[in-house]
Design a protein around this motif. Structure first.
Motif, PDB file in Angstrom:
ATOM      1  N   LYS A 338      -1.921  -4.361   5.019  1.00  0.00           N
ATOM      2  CA  LYS A 338      -1.666  -3.052   5.632  1.00  0.00           C
ATOM      3  C   LYS A 338      -0.937  -3.442   6.974  1.00  0.00           C
ATOM      4  O   LYS A 338      -0.129  -2.785   7.555  1.00  0.00           O
ATOM      5  CB  LYS A 338      -3.081  -2.567   6.245  1.00  0.00           C
ATOM      6  CG  LYS A 338      -3.894  -1.840   4.912  1.00  0.00           C
ATOM      7  CD  LYS A 338      -5.146  -1.128   5.364  1.00  0.00           C
ATOM      8  CE  LYS A 338      -5.825  -0.394   4.155  1.00  0.00           C
ATOM      9  NZ  LYS A 338      -7.128   0.197   4.477  1.00  0.00           N
ATOM     10  N   ALA A 339      -1.083  -4.665   7.698  1.00  0.00           N
ATOM     11  CA  ALA A 339      -0.350  -5.155   8.770  1.00  0.00           C
ATOM     12  C   ALA A 339       1.030  -5.377   8.176  1.00  0.00           C
ATOM     13  O   ALA A 339       2.088  -4.893   9.274  1.00  0.00           O
ATOM     14  CB  ALA A 339      -1.050  -6.340   9.139  1.00  0.00           C
ATOM     15  N   GLN A 340       1.407  -5.666   7.302  1.00  0.00           N
ATOM     16  CA  GLN A 340       2.526  -6.077   6.747  1.00  0.00           C
ATOM     17  C   GLN A 340       3.370  -4.641   6.113  1.00  0.00           C
ATOM     18  O   GLN A 340       4.490  -4.985   5.460  1.00  0.00           O
ATOM     19  CB  GLN A 340       2.695  -7.160   5.960  1.00  0.00           C
ATOM     20  CG  GLN A 340       2.248  -8.467   6.529  1.00  0.00           C
ATOM     21  CD  GLN A 340       3.362  -8.932   7.034  1.00  0.00           C
ATOM     22  OE1 GLN A 340       3.780  -8.499   8.128  1.00  0.00           O
ATOM     23  NE2 GLN A 340       3.588 -10.387   6.753  1.00  0.00           N
ATOM     24  N   GLY A 341       2.708  -3.823   5.834  1.00  0.00           N
ATOM     25  CA  GLY A 341       3.348  -2.639   5.115  1.00  0.00           C
ATOM     26  C   GLY A 341       3.591  -2.818   3.749  1.00  0.00           C
ATOM     27  O   GLY A 341       4.333  -2.090   2.955  1.00  0.00           O
ATOM     28  N   LEU A 342       2.575  -3.567   3.053  1.00  0.00           N
ATOM     29  CA  LEU A 342       2.511  -3.792   1.695  1.00  0.00           C
ATOM     30  C   LEU A 342       1.641  -3.165   1.013  1.00  0.00           C
ATOM     31  O   LEU A 342       1.352  -3.349  -0.270  1.00  0.00           O
ATOM     32  CB  LEU A 342       2.273  -5.336   1.485  1.00  0.00           C
ATOM     33  CG  LEU A 342       3.451  -6.423   2.054  1.00  0.00           C
ATOM     34  CD1 LEU A 342       3.005  -7.815   1.989  1.00  0.00           C
ATOM     35  CD2 LEU A 342       4.779  -6.175   1.311  1.00  0.00           C
ATOM     36  N   TRP A 343       0.891  -2.088   1.766  1.00  0.00           N
ATOM     37  CA  TRP A 343      -0.035  -1.602   0.973  1.00  0.00           C
ATOM     38  C   TRP A 343       0.285  -0.328   0.547  1.00  0.00           C
ATOM     39  O   TRP A 343       1.119   0.433   1.025  1.00  0.00           O
ATOM     40  CB  TRP A 343      -1.279  -1.157   2.167  1.00  0.00           C
ATOM     41  CG  TRP A 343      -2.347  -0.382   1.746  1.00  0.00           C
ATOM     42  CD1 TRP A 343      -2.660   0.828   1.706  1.00  0.00           C
ATOM     43  CD2 TRP A 343      -3.919  -1.004   1.278  1.00  0.00           C
ATOM     44  NE1 TRP A 343      -3.946   1.373   1.150  1.00  0.00           N
ATOM     45  CE2 TRP A 343      -4.535   0.107   0.907  1.00  0.00           C
ATOM     46  CE3 TRP A 343      -4.128  -2.235   0.911  1.00  0.00           C
ATOM     47  CZ2 TRP A 343      -5.725   0.063   0.197  1.00  0.00           C
ATOM     48  CZ3 TRP A 343      -5.444  -2.306   0.190  1.00  0.00           C
ATOM     49  CH2 TRP A 343      -6.246  -1.350   0.089  1.00  0.00           C
ATOM     50  N   ARG A 344      -0.320   0.085  -0.752  1.00  0.00           N
ATOM     51  CA  ARG A 344       0.184   1.221  -1.628  1.00  0.00           C
ATOM     52  C   ARG A 344      -0.687   2.446  -1.130  1.00  0.00           C
ATOM     53  O   ARG A 344      -1.764   2.252  -1.420  1.00  0.00           O
ATOM     54  CB  ARG A 344       0.452   0.958  -2.999  1.00  0.00           C
ATOM     55  CG  ARG A 344       0.973   2.229  -3.783  1.00  0.00           C
ATOM     56  CD  ARG A 344       0.637   2.102  -5.193  1.00  0.00           C
ATOM     57  NE  ARG A 344      -0.833   2.431  -5.646  1.00  0.00           N
ATOM     58  CZ  ARG A 344      -1.193   3.938  -5.628  1.00  0.00           C
ATOM     59  NH1 ARG A 344      -0.378   4.705  -5.396  1.00  0.00           N
ATOM     60  NH2 ARG A 344      -2.538   3.927  -5.861  1.00  0.00           N
ATOM     61  N   ASP A 345       0.099   3.562  -0.785  1.00  0.00           N
ATOM     62  CA  ASP A 345      -0.575   4.692  -0.414  1.00  0.00           C
ATOM     63  C   ASP A 345       0.171   5.835  -1.101  1.00  0.00           C
ATOM     64  O   ASP A 345       1.106   6.173  -0.634  1.00  0.00           O
ATOM     65  CB  ASP A 345      -0.739   4.868   0.900  1.00  0.00           C
ATOM     66  CG  ASP A 345      -1.675   6.063   1.512  1.00  0.00           C
ATOM     67  OD1 ASP A 345      -2.010   7.074   0.506  1.00  0.00           O
ATOM     68  OD2 ASP A 345      -2.240   6.084   2.633  1.00  0.00           O
ATOM     69  N   SER A 346      -0.534   6.709  -1.850  1.00  0.00           N
ATOM     70  CA  SER A 346       0.229   7.982  -2.684  1.00  0.00           C
ATOM     71  C   SER A 346       0.543   8.971  -1.542  1.00  0.00           C
ATOM     72  O   SER A 346       1.458   9.697  -2.151  1.00  0.00           O
ATOM     73  CB  SER A 346      -0.720   8.209  -3.832  1.00  0.00           C
ATOM     74  OG  SER A 346      -0.678   7.312  -4.611  1.00  0.00           O
ATOM     75  N   SER A 347      -0.058   8.959  -0.407  1.00  0.00           N
ATOM     76  CA  SER A 347       0.038  10.024   0.598  1.00  0.00           C
ATOM     77  C   SER A 347       1.195   9.683   1.192  1.00  0.00           C
ATOM     78  O   SER A 347       1.587  10.819   1.912  1.00  0.00           O
ATOM     79  CB  SER A 347      -1.067  10.191   1.232  1.00  0.00           C
ATOM     80  OG  SER A 347      -1.199   9.067   2.134  1.00  0.00           O
ATOM     81  N   VAL A 348       1.897   8.663   1.180  1.00  0.00           N
ATOM     82  CA  VAL A 348       3.097   8.302   2.244  1.00  0.00           C
ATOM     83  C   VAL A 348       4.358   8.449   1.287  1.00  0.00           C
ATOM     84  O   VAL A 348       4.351   8.489  -0.097  1.00  0.00           O
ATOM     85  CB  VAL A 348       2.985   7.027   2.901  1.00  0.00           C
ATOM     86  CG1 VAL A 348       1.721   6.846   3.605  1.00  0.00           C
ATOM     87  CG2 VAL A 348       3.181   5.848   1.999  1.00  0.00           C
ATOM     88  N   ALA A 349       5.466   8.455   1.966  1.00  0.00           N
ATOM     89  CA  ALA A 349       6.842   8.714   1.160  1.00  0.00           C
ATOM     90  C   ALA A 349       6.937   7.357   0.318  1.00  0.00           C
ATOM     91  O   ALA A 349       6.637   6.330   0.740  1.00  0.00           O
ATOM     92  CB  ALA A 349       8.034   8.809   2.293  1.00  0.00           C
ATOM     93  N   ASP A 350       7.619   7.732  -0.715  1.00  0.00           N
ATOM     94  CA  ASP A 350       8.059   6.679  -1.733  1.00  0.00           C
ATOM     95  C   ASP A 350       9.195   5.928  -1.293  1.00  0.00           C
ATOM     96  O   ASP A 350      10.079   6.280  -0.783  1.00  0.00           O
ATOM     97  CB  ASP A 350       8.563   7.292  -3.183  1.00  0.00           C
ATOM     98  CG  ASP A 350       7.169   8.087  -3.859  1.00  0.00           C
ATOM     99  OD1 ASP A 350       6.127   7.590  -3.458  1.00  0.00           O
ATOM    100  OD2 ASP A 350       7.640   9.058  -4.487  1.00  0.00           O
TER     101      ASP A 350
END
Length: 880
Positions: A338-350
């Motif tokens: 999460k700190a590195q922006g490596l977490w996948r989240d379907s709610s954010v832009a692809d």
């Protein structure tokens, strides 16, 4: 703008960790990393951590879907090996120690600089099957046949630092990696602190890609390239294109992960993704289990990509917990990603991708792949028809109804009969849903009184002991046993070609009738000649379908409407009658628990009593045995380094499209009439002890004789002959390719190989390049290369050359009798340069063709000029 690179602190559950912050780097560079694929971010972190040039860092930070791809240096965290490819790699390191010592230097400088794990998984063969004693018998045979190889690996475990061996009988390397070795986020102790970084790796098996299902970036490389990485050399690579694969919806009732991966494989192979990364995204991942992701990632070599990556999300954490990773490790993975922006989240832009494919999971059908290539998906309802069409295309005059009696039996065999049904390979045995589906199907079949057909050789070879735990706990193993799917070993078995012999009378009937019989396996490879010499057609299927086709006994059937057999009352039983529901499978999967993983991996490196009691030399240099037929000191470091122009070369072989590394360097049985067999007999080895090519990869004498020795390879120079033969132009006789190569070598005549598209498809088999070198081949000229084999060729000092667009062996009218000259290979040679091939035809005519030099980077050029990567590293070590 100058980038100041320094570690930051991340506190997780009261413990401080150091890491190189991607958001901080983005701020310093005024770059927007949110739009980048996760795989590009992982490469970027690697360059930050190793203080690579700022231009390289900027190239990744500013990655765009269509931008020019420059060269970067990448350093993986660790290396994974299996024993078929691992033995020759450790042989090379041992030989390199000898070479360093011969220069008066300290041999201990040859030592892995990063962690290396080798899992012994490729040597168990299905000799015994169909009873409760099969496992014990096969283990005993494996230990007896491979004692010398295992003793050598045991020596390596003691002699080299940073090198661990998982003993035989434990599991398949990729499944062990998934279930135990991988950490997702790597912890390294340095200077009193703990540094976090993405867990990354390269492996000496092409299916290393399986671990991308767990969000660990890694792929297969040749043993040569892996050895360089082990010795601290960066891996030179071009910044990749990244193909996004959008998944949405959910799989339908009765559709398995195998059906899904065969669909994905077909789509990506048709798209063309060789040398590219594939990254999966979309809301479909919210419901796609980790094990299904691993199945898809496993088959990246089959769809041609460098890797098929699934980012970290909640399902990743759930699997880490299930498989017994510590609470702290799981917390670190979540916090770091999460700190590195490596977490996948379907709610954010692809992210942005080079290109995007789309698949609605609900459209996936029950499928198999075959009969010769894993990308050739066939809907289950069409298998019988497709088999017939392919058989007639291969043998236009075949009698489709021909039968051959099996002596002393009440049955006969015909085309399309299934003679091997194997639940095998990490691709599927790592997936509890498909394994338990197979067990539940077996339970229903057994309760109805169905039996597998007597001509089917059945086997069950899980990728880890955890599988046995949950098959037993769910109560289905006894039903698999009742149908002949008894445990035969923990290893690759049939998938790698270790299917063992067919019953003698069945084999005799197949040969007598020249029958096109089949294997069906839950594996990832079905190339010609790989599974068994007598099975001309080989089908990849899910574990439950493997059981179903064993019950049917033939591939010439539509299981959607024709019965598998009859119950005890004589009523027809259809596949739909015994196929478990999604609810039933889910209930069985819920029995899989973390304590199973913790128990089975508690002492994973210790091995059994036989392993522990081996007599192993305690020395830095390996005591080579001149009488050994398994482990010999290779000649790579004493060969002359000849990188000059190629003058008047003969063509050793003219090959077609999709020549696999199995064609070039088979892993399976050593044919009794082959040069390798002649060598072994001359050293007192009886045919029953030949073992396989894969098991003898520590002996260059066997392996150079086995190069181009696949029984199904077709050399267009001898169109009427199937197998590893060529026309020796010195006397115009047809000979084994090895024999002809030695004739040319004695006369000092250089050699080239000419081929079609996708040369070197398949396994990351370094011996496919090593054997090519030892046969005297200076260059391979093809229409295109598969990624790993191209790297292996240049890594051994063999030049990969590619025909210019629109030209090939056919357009140039090559017959194999031409003389080939290629100039400009000295100091003026450069990466990706154009070269001219001069051709002198058999009738005296002269011609030319433009070739592209497939040395793609400056580092590859340096390695080639040194005579290959190993010599390049050796020269550096001696100089230091």
């Amino acid at each position: 703008m100058s980038l100041q690179v320094a570690p930051h602190t991340l506190t997780v559950s009261g413990q401080d960790y150091q890491y190189y912050s991607l958001p901080h780097a983005a701020s310093s560079l005024s770059a927007n990393l949110d739009r980048l694929p996760k795989t590009i971010k992982i490469l970027l972190e690697n360059l930050l951590r190793f203080s690579e040039p700022q231009a390289d860092i900027m190239a990744l930070a500013e990655w765009k879907p269509q931008s020019e791809r420059m060269e970067i240096a990448w350093r993986p965290t660790r290396v994974l090996m299996q024993d078929f490819t691992g033995v020759p790699a450790i042989v090379d390191l041992a030989a390199m120690r000898d070479a360093v010592a011969s220069h008066g230097a300290d041999p201990s400088v040859v030592n892995p600089q990063i962690p290396v794990d080798l899992v012994i998984d490729h040597s168990v063969t299905v000799e015994r099957f169909g009873d409760d004693q099969a496992f014990a018998d096969n283990v005993a045979i494996e230990m007896e046949r491979n004692r010398e190889r295992y003793r050598f690996l045991h020596w390596g475990q003691q002699a080299f630092e940073n090198f661990r061996v998982v003993p035989p009988g434990t599991g398949i390397c990729h499944q062990v990696n998934l279930e135990y070795l991988a950490s997702v986020v790597h912890n390294q102790q340095a200077d009193g602190s703990t540094m976090l970084s993405p867990d990354t790796l390269v492996g000496t098996d092409s299916h290393t890609t399986m671990i991308n299902g767990l969000a660990v970036l890694g792929w297969g490389v040749g043993g040569i390239e892996a050895e360089a990485a082990m010795l601290g050399q960066p891996i030179s690579m071009l910044i990749p294109d990244v193909i996004g694969f959008h998944l949405h919806g959910s799989l339908g009732e009765g559709i398995t992960a195998t059906d899904l991966v065969l669909t994905v494989t077909q789509m990506l192979r048709q798209k063309g993704v060789v040398g590219k990364f594939v990254e999966f995204f979309g809301e479909g991942l919210d419901v796609l289990p980790l094990a299904d992701r691993a199945t898809i990632a496993n088959m990246a070599p089959e769809y041609g990509a460098t890797c098929g990556f699934f980012p970290v999300d909640q399902l990743t954490l759930n699997y880490l917990k299930l498989s017994g990773r510590s609470e702290q490790q799981v917390a670190v993975v979540e916090a770091y990603c999460k700190a590195q922006g490596l977490w996948r989240d379907s709610s954010v832009a692809d992210p942005e991708f080079t290109d995007v494919l789309d698949l609605d999971l609900a459209t996936v059908q029950s499928s198999l792949a075959g009969p010769k290539r894993p990308q050739d998906r066939v809907a289950m309802v069409d298998v019988g028809r497709v088999f017939g069409e392919v058989m007639v295309a291969d043998q236009p005059d075949v009698d489709q109804d021909a039968r051959a009696d099996v002596a002393g039996a009440e049955y006969s065999l015909t085309h399309g009969d299934v003679v091997i049904a194997a639940i095998t390979s990490c691709t599927n045995t790592s997936n509890p849903a498909v394994m338990l589906c197979a067990g539940l199907l077996a339970k229903k079949a057994n309760e109805l009184g169905l039996k597998t057909k007597p001509w089917v050789k059945t086997s069950l070879a899980p990728g880890s002991k955890v599988v046995s735990d949950y098959l037993n706990k769910s109560g289905v193993q006894t039903h698999l046993d009742a149908l002949g799917f008894n445990l035969v070993g923990y290893g690759c078995t049939t998938c790698i070609g270790n299917s063992g012999p067919l019953p003698e009378l069945i084999g005799a009937a197949i040969e007598q009738g020249d029958l096109n019989v089949c294997s069906v396996l839950s594996g990832n490879r079905n190339f010609e000649g790989r599974i068994h010499p007598l099975t001309k057609s080989n089908w990849l299927a899910s574990p439950p379908l493997v059981v179903a086709y064993a019950l049917a006994g033939t591939m010439r059937i539509d299981l959607s409407r024709e019965p598998l057999g009859e119950d005890v009352s004589g009523n027809p039983v259809y596949l739909k009658d015994i196929w478990p529901s999604t609810t039933e499978v889910a209930a069985a999967v819920s029995l899989v628990s973390g304590d199973m993983f913790q128990t089975q991996y508690a002492d994973v490196f210790s091995g059994d009593e036989q392993w522990q009691n081996m007599d192993v030399a305690d020395s830095q240099l390996y005591p080579w045995d001149e009488d050994s037929t398994y482990i010999r000191l290779p000649t790579f470091f004493t060969l002359p380094n000849n990188q000059d122009d190629i003058e008047s070369a003969s063509i050793l072989a003219k090959l077609g499209n999709s020549i696999t590394t199995d064609h070039i360097s088979p892993a399976g049985a050593i044919a009794a009439n082959s040069p390798a067999a002649d060598y072994l007999r001359s050293h007192g080895v009886e045919p029953e002890d030949f073992n396989s090519y894969g098991s003898r990869r520590g002996n260059h004498e066997v392996m150079m004789r086995g190069t181009f020795a696949n029984i199904r390879i077709r050399n267009e120079m001898v169109p009427d002959v199937v197998g590893g033969y060529t026309r020796d132009l010195l006397d115009d006789e047809i000979k084994p390719i090895f024999t002809a190569a030695m004739d040319y070598q004695q006369k000092g005549i250089p050699l080239v190989v000419v081929a079609g598209k996708e040369y070197g498809t398949g396994s990351s088999r370094d011996w496919a390049a090593k054997g090519t070198l030892l046969q005297g081949v200076r260059a391979v000229i093809a229409e295109s290369f598969e990624r790993i084999h191209r790297s292996n060729l240049l890594g051994m000092g063999v030049l990969p050359l590619q025909f210019a667009a629109g030209q090939n062996r056919e357009s140039l009218g090559l017959t194999g009798k031409e003389k080939i000259t290629i100039r400009g290979l000295g100091e003026q040679l450069s990466a990706k340069c154009s070269l001219t091939m001069e051709i002198v035809y058999d009738d005296g005519r002269q011609g030319q063709a433009e070739l592209l030099c497939r040395l793609d980077t400056e580092e590859e050029l340096k390695a080639y000029r040194s005579g290959g990567i190993l010599r390049y590293v050796l020269n550096q070590l001696v100089a230091e």
